[in-house]
Each structure stands twice: as C-alpha cells, then as structure tokens.
Design a protein around this motif. Structure first.
Motif, PDB file in Angstrom:
ATOM      1  N   GLY A  96      29.335   2.959 -17.145  1.00  0.00           N
ATOM      2  CA  GLY A  96      28.470   4.025 -16.662  1.00  0.00           C
ATOM      3  C   GLY A  96      27.076   4.051 -17.252  1.00  0.00           C
ATOM      4  O   GLY A  96      26.236   4.851 -16.817  1.00  0.00           O
ATOM      5  N   VAL A  97      26.786   3.207 -18.249  1.00  0.00           N
ATOM      6  CA  VAL A  97      25.449   3.152 -18.827  1.00  0.00           C
ATOM      7  C   VAL A  97      24.454   2.712 -17.752  1.00  0.00           C
ATOM      8  O   VAL A  97      24.725   1.782 -16.982  1.00  0.00           O
ATOM      9  CB  VAL A  97      25.408   2.175 -20.019  1.00  0.00           C
ATOM     10  N   ARG A  98      23.293   3.383 -17.705  1.00  0.00           N
ATOM     11  CA  ARG A  98      22.277   3.090 -16.699  1.00  0.00           C
ATOM     12  C   ARG A  98      20.973   2.674 -17.362  1.00  0.00           C
ATOM     13  O   ARG A  98      20.577   3.231 -18.385  1.00  0.00           O
ATOM     14  CB  ARG A  98      22.015   4.309 -15.808  1.00  0.00           C
ATOM     15  N   LYS A  99      20.303   1.701 -16.775  1.00  0.00           N
ATOM     16  CA  LYS A  99      18.972   1.271 -17.190  1.00  0.00           C
ATOM     17  C   LYS A  99      18.075   1.248 -15.955  1.00  0.00           C
ATOM     18  O   LYS A  99      18.496   0.792 -14.885  1.00  0.00           O
ATOM     19  CB  LYS A  99      19.002  -0.130 -17.808  1.00  0.00           C
ATOM     20  N   ALA A 100      16.851   1.704 -16.111  1.00  0.00           N
ATOM     21  CA  ALA A 100      15.881   1.675 -15.019  1.00  0.00           C
ATOM     22  C   ALA A 100      14.868   0.572 -15.293  1.00  0.00           C
ATOM     23  O   ALA A 100      14.369   0.439 -16.414  1.00  0.00           O
ATOM     24  CB  ALA A 100      15.178   3.016 -14.901  1.00  0.00           C
ATOM     25  N   CYS A 101      14.563  -0.239 -14.284  1.00  0.00           N
ATOM     26  CA  CYS A 101      13.714  -1.415 -14.454  1.00  0.00           C
ATOM     27  C   CYS A 101      12.620  -1.485 -13.396  1.00  0.00           C
ATOM     28  O   CYS A 101      12.784  -0.979 -12.283  1.00  0.00           O
ATOM     29  CB  CYS A 101      14.546  -2.699 -14.358  1.00  0.00           C
ATOM     30  N   THR A 102      11.530  -2.141 -13.772  1.00  0.00           N
ATOM     31  CA  THR A 102      10.496  -2.537 -12.824  1.00  0.00           C
ATOM     32  C   THR A 102      10.322  -4.043 -12.939  1.00  0.00           C
ATOM     33  O   THR A 102      10.227  -4.575 -14.052  1.00  0.00           O
ATOM     34  CB  THR A 102       9.152  -1.840 -13.120  1.00  0.00           C
ATOM     35  N   HIS A 103      10.274  -4.746 -11.826  1.00  0.00           N
ATOM     36  CA  HIS A 103      10.263  -6.210 -11.806  1.00  0.00           C
ATOM     37  C   HIS A 103       9.068  -6.696 -10.989  1.00  0.00           C
ATOM     38  O   HIS A 103       8.865  -6.269  -9.858  1.00  0.00           O
ATOM     39  CB  HIS A 103      11.561  -6.713 -11.186  1.00  0.00           C
ATOM     40  N   LEU A 104       8.284  -7.583 -11.584  1.00  0.00           N
ATOM     41  CA  LEU A 104       7.073  -8.116 -10.956  1.00  0.00           C
ATOM     42  C   LEU A 104       7.125  -9.635 -10.917  1.00  0.00           C
ATOM     43  O   LEU A 104       7.500 -10.276 -11.895  1.00  0.00           O
ATOM     44  CB  LEU A 104       5.842  -7.674 -11.759  1.00  0.00           C
ATOM     45  N   LEU A 105       6.736 -10.206  -9.791  1.00  0.00           N
ATOM     46  CA  LEU A 105       6.528 -11.652  -9.662  1.00  0.00           C
ATOM     47  C   LEU A 105       5.096 -11.865  -9.195  1.00  0.00           C
ATOM     48  O   LEU A 105       4.671 -11.250  -8.206  1.00  0.00           O
ATOM     49  CB  LEU A 105       7.493 -12.253  -8.645  1.00  0.00           C
ATOM     50  N   VAL A 106       4.346 -12.721  -9.892  1.00  0.00           N
ATOM     51  CA  VAL A 106       2.948 -12.931  -9.524  1.00  0.00           C
ATOM     52  C   VAL A 106       2.581 -14.405  -9.688  1.00  0.00           C
ATOM     53  O   VAL A 106       2.996 -15.056 -10.646  1.00  0.00           O
ATOM     54  CB  VAL A 106       2.011 -12.028 -10.364  1.00  0.00           C
ATOM     55  N   ARG A 107       1.825 -14.918  -8.722  1.00  0.00           N
ATOM     56  CA  ARG A 107       1.342 -16.296  -8.768  1.00  0.00           C
ATOM     57  C   ARG A 107      -0.118 -16.287  -9.173  1.00  0.00           C
ATOM     58  O   ARG A 107      -0.929 -15.587  -8.591  1.00  0.00           O
ATOM     59  CB  ARG A 107       1.507 -16.935  -7.382  1.00  0.00           C
ATOM     60  N   VAL A 108      -0.451 -17.056 -10.206  1.00  0.00           N
ATOM     61  CA  VAL A 108      -1.829 -17.193 -10.667  1.00  0.00           C
ATOM     62  C   VAL A 108      -2.119 -18.671 -10.888  1.00  0.00           C
ATOM     63  O   VAL A 108      -1.420 -19.338 -11.654  1.00  0.00           O
ATOM     64  CB  VAL A 108      -2.076 -16.442 -11.993  1.00  0.00           C
ATOM     65  N   ARG A 109      -3.130 -19.195 -10.202  1.00  0.00           N
ATOM     66  CA  ARG A 109      -3.457 -20.616 -10.276  1.00  0.00           C
ATOM     67  C   ARG A 109      -2.178 -21.419 -10.015  1.00  0.00           C
ATOM     68  O   ARG A 109      -1.500 -21.206  -9.014  1.00  0.00           O
ATOM     69  CB  ARG A 109      -4.119 -20.952 -11.611  1.00  0.00           C
ATOM     70  N   ASN A 110      -1.823 -22.333 -10.923  1.00  0.00           N
ATOM     71  CA  ASN A 110      -0.625 -23.156 -10.713  1.00  0.00           C
ATOM     72  C   ASN A 110       0.570 -22.633 -11.506  1.00  0.00           C
ATOM     73  O   ASN A 110       1.466 -23.391 -11.877  1.00  0.00           O
ATOM     74  CB  ASN A 110      -0.902 -24.608 -11.102  1.00  0.00           C
TER      75      ASN A 110
END
Length: 214
Positions: free
Chosen positions: A168-182
């Motif tokens: 029942g333990v809960r964690k809240a997350c934010t997830h980012l994917l970003v492309r920069v140059r190569n």
C-alpha cells in the motif's frame, strides 16, 4: 478543459536544454563527456531539500522487467528499450535519501553518434510513451505504476505517475524524456508527498549549460 500544472514543462525543458547556440555546427557531445551531464547528489539536494547519501551508479543501463514490455520505458530507461538503438555510451544513476527511500532521483543519459539518430530514437520513445498513457504497468518486484496523461513537444515529453507497492505504500513521480543534440536524457523524481514538476525543471536548469560545454 483544465490544463495540468506540469503541462508547460516540456517547452521550458526544451528551452533550458536547447541545442547550444555556441556549439560548432555538426559537432556532437562525445561519449567521454557523459559524466558531466549527470546531476550530482549535492545539486539534487539543492532542489529537493534532502541529502542523498545513497548513490547507485552504472556505466550502462539497468535491467527492467515488467508485465508490459511495450510500456516499460515510461517507468524507467532500461536495456530492454535502449538496446534497439545505436547509442555509443550510456550512464544511469539513482539518488536516494534513505533506505527505504522517501525521495529519489533517477537519471539516465545516452549518447548517440549523431543528432539525427538521437532524434529518431527519442521520437519513437515519445510515441511509445503516448500509447501507454492512462495505463497501469507492474514490474518484477512489488510495484505497480499508474501512468497519467502525458505532455509532448518536439524534443521532450513529460508526465506524472503513481507507484503503489503491494503493502500500500505510494510514491508520486514526474518523468521527463528530452533530446538535446546527440543525447537523450531521462529524468525522474519521486517522493512520498505530492510530486511537483518544478523539481524536474529546476534540475534541467542546473545541467542545461553542460550541454554547451560538452
């Protein structure tokens, strides 16, 4: 329709991590520079307000087993997804405040031979992430991940999800994917309390100038 508070982070992250104006045309970030693109425990601490005595660092990407291999990368970057891509080097790290953790920062960086190859991979990943929005994924341990709606711009995608353990333990997350140059950078922040997208944005603000120096 109400716009999520984190919806603008892709535009802002893209601006902060934009291809440097001073980079030589056609130049690439070399694999040897990958260490410089990793956020340090001290930098993460300045953003999240806790210390990170536990640092799990790999000079590769981790294994990840889920009941939805097509959606696994929405949870975390892993060999299963990236090994279909022609990257030259990759590093992964997890910073944790305690054991068991209440605040965690996960980051991976992959360096590709060219901007085009990084862009192609990132675009295919973003397509995959969008197909997995509003779905649930279970990993091979104790967690299930409830993925929410995602926001995408040209070179970035971001969204929240909730991790729920068998106890029942809960964690809240934010997830980012970003492309920069190569390069393709995957960044995730998680905590026991409400997750705020500003944390990811502030971390990108810290590491952004390093893409110019690489």
């Amino acid at each position: 329709m109400r716009v999520p508070a984190w919806a603008g982070v892709t535009t802002m992250a893209g601006m902060l991590l934009a291809s440097p104006a001073h980079a030589d045309p056609g130049s690439i970030v070399p694999p040897a520079a990958i260490d410089d693109l990793m956020v340090t425990p001290q930098e993460a601490s300045s953003v999240l307000g806790v210390g990170f005595p536990t640092v799990n660092r790999l000079n590769a990407l981790p294994e990840l087993s889920t009941d939805r291999p097509d959606c696994g990368s929405v949870i975390r970057a892993s060999i299963a997804t990236y090994d279909r891509a022609p990257y030259m080097a990759a590093h992964d790290q997890q910073l944790e405040d305690a054991a068991p953790w209440t605040v965690q920062v996960s980051q991976s960086v992959a360096v590709f031979p060219s901007d085009d190859e990084a862009r192609d991979f990132a675009s295919s990943e973003m397509d995959l992430w969008q197909r997995c929005a509003n779905q649930t994924v279970r990993d091979g341990f104790q967690w299930r991940y409830m993925i929410s709606a995602l926001r995408r711009d040209d070179d970035a995608i971001v969204g929240p999800f909730v991790m729920i353990a068998d106890n029942g333990v809960r964690k809240a997350c934010t997830h980012l994917l970003v492309r920069v140059r190569n390069t393709v950078t995957d960044m995730r922040t998680c905590s026991d309390g409400p997750e705020r997208y500003e944390r990811v944005l502030r971390i990108t603000r810290i590491i952004g100038p390093r893409y110019e120096a690489a």
